[in-house]
Design an enzyme around this catalytic site. Structure first.
Site: not given
Ligand code: AMP
Length: 417
Positions: A42, A219, A374, A397
């Site tokens: 960065r 999520k 990221g 985001g």
């Molecule tokens: P986000 O910040 O919403 O993009 O989520 C990223 C996180 O989602 C990462 O830390 C991954 O480990 C988690 N992740 C992705 N797929 C899965 C899954 N099937 N079960 C649990 N965590 C997950």
């Protein structure tokens, strides 16, 4: 007017000679336990804008956040190591101010000569930086605190520069209140934001088709808005990662102990209906790598269709990976945000790696690819595929909200060409 329709003035459109320039950067770098910078990415990315200002004879005052100190001083989130690294990269001293506001900082800023550079301590050591405008509107004390804080920053300089795309969707004091208070003075963007606006804007205004979105991560709730908007714009949405299980549950699949946002199961089904109405194909995983307990070294099995109780999906399975790759291969525009599984724990990075490679290959074949977030960016970098991606956004985001078509008020108030 939409942000993406506006051509903003940049640092090359103004005269900085002899002027004090206050620049909002994104120096939110990763630090190890001993506060060593583990990636200076960065800082390196900010150099073109910084060098242009210093080369033009400006006296530069840099400000940024680092981590989430929640309004308190926390030495583990000090920007002091960034000043050190920036000095090395620039080959000249970068003065460090122990606080981003206050009389000592004011004195240091006043003493700057043309070509000098000062870095202010973490903005988020002050609660006022992150007070939301909505809260400030309803509470006079909060409004006063935010305005007082922003005024001290605004009073340091003659020119405002924003090059922090990662926080462009937020109404932090340094992002919005400061430039608002500097009305009448030049307020422009740096090269990082210019590139983001060009890339994201162009992609949205006239995408080459097929236009494919790949979404993953933890999520659904974080990405509802962007999915709603994307179903009207893209030809296909590929959904992997934990968020897929909220959709699969709604479709009546057994998902075992896989992550699921029960409050969003119905909403997920509505989104699938909206997609069908808009002729947008939604591709969900048909098989999964599953474990009883998520820990390094654990053995996994592959579940096709339903997942047994007691098991949790941690990655897409091989059939899903192939189907996803097939759906990416002929794409001409690709946006990707979020990993396909728990990619931090190998071998559950396989699905994410497959997708990264498929996006790189499609790009080799003429697709325009944008990666935001990221985690997806980290996967691409780890595989050495950065040069085979059209654009890796500096804001996860922010790029999602941009794709969603949201307006960024902190950019809207900056000068237009
Ligand atoms: P986000 O910040 O919403 O993009 O989520 C990223 C996180 O989602 C990462 O830390 C991954 O480990 C988690 N992740 C992705 N797929 C899965 C899954 N099937 N079960 C649990 N965590 C997950």
């Amino acid at each position: 007017m939409q942000v993406q329709e506006m051509a903003k003035k940049t640092v090359v459109d103004i005269d900085v000679q002899g002027k004090k320039v206050l620049m909002r950067c994104d120096f939110n770098v990763p630090l190890d336990d001993d506060c060593n910078i583990t990636s200076d990415d960065r800082i390196v990315k900010a150099l073109p804008t910084i060098k242009t200002i210093l080369g033009g004879g400006g006296a530069l005052i840099l400000m940024s956040h680092l981590g989430r100190p929640k309004g308190h001083r926390d030495e583990k989130m000090s920007l002091a190591p960034v000043a050190g690294r920036l000095s090395e990269l620039l080959g000249r001293e970068v003065v460090f101010a122990d606080d981003c506001i206050g009389p000592e900082t004011k004195a240091k800023a006043s003493a700057l000569a043309s070509g000098d550079c000062l870095l202010l301590e973490n903005l988020r050591f002050h609660k006022a930086e992150t007070i939301k405008d909505k809260a400030a509107k309803e509470d006079a004390q909060l409004r006063q605190a935010k305005d007082d804080f922003a005024k001290q920053l605004a009073d340091l300089a003659d020119i405002y520069v924003d090059d922090a795309f990662g926080t462009a969707h937020r109404d932090n004091a340094s992002m919005y209140t400061v430039p608002a208070l500097m009305e009448g003075k030049p307020r422009v963007i740096g090269f990082l934001i210019e590139k983001e606006l060009e890339f994201l804007g162009e992609t949205l205004s006239d995408p080459k088709r097929p236009f494919v979105a790949i979404l993953g991560g933890a999520k659904v709730s974080d990405k509802i808005g962007v999915i709603e908007s994307l179903v009207r714009k893209v030809d296909r949405i590929i959904i992997g990662g934990a968020m897929a299980y909220t959709f699969l549950k709604g479709r009546g699949k057994s998902i075992g102990r896989s992550l699921c946002e029960n409050d969003f199961v119905d909403k997920g089904q509505k989104l699938l209906e909206q997609a069908a109405e808009a002729n947008c194909e939604v591709v969900l995983p048909v098989d999964h790598h599953v474990v009883r307990e998520l820990k390094p070294g654990v053995t996994y099995r592959t579940a096709v269709g339903d997942i047994d109780p007691g098991f949790q999906a941690v990655d897409i399975g091989p059939i899903a990976a192939q189907k996803f790759k097939d759906n990416i291969a002929d794409a001409k525009t690709i946006v990707w945000n979020g990993p396909m599984g728990v990619f931090e724990i190998p071998p559950f990075d396989e699905g994410t790696n497959d997708i990264a490679l498929a996006v790189a290959e499609a790009t080799d074949n003429g697709a325009s690819s944008i990666i935001g977030g990221g985690d997806s960016a980290a996967a691409v970098k780890k595989l050495g595929l950065e040069d085979r991606i059209s654009h890796i956004s500096t804001g996860g985001g922010a790029s999602l909200e941009f794709l969603e078509g949201k307006k960024f008020k902190c950019l809207e108030i900056l000068d237009e060409k």
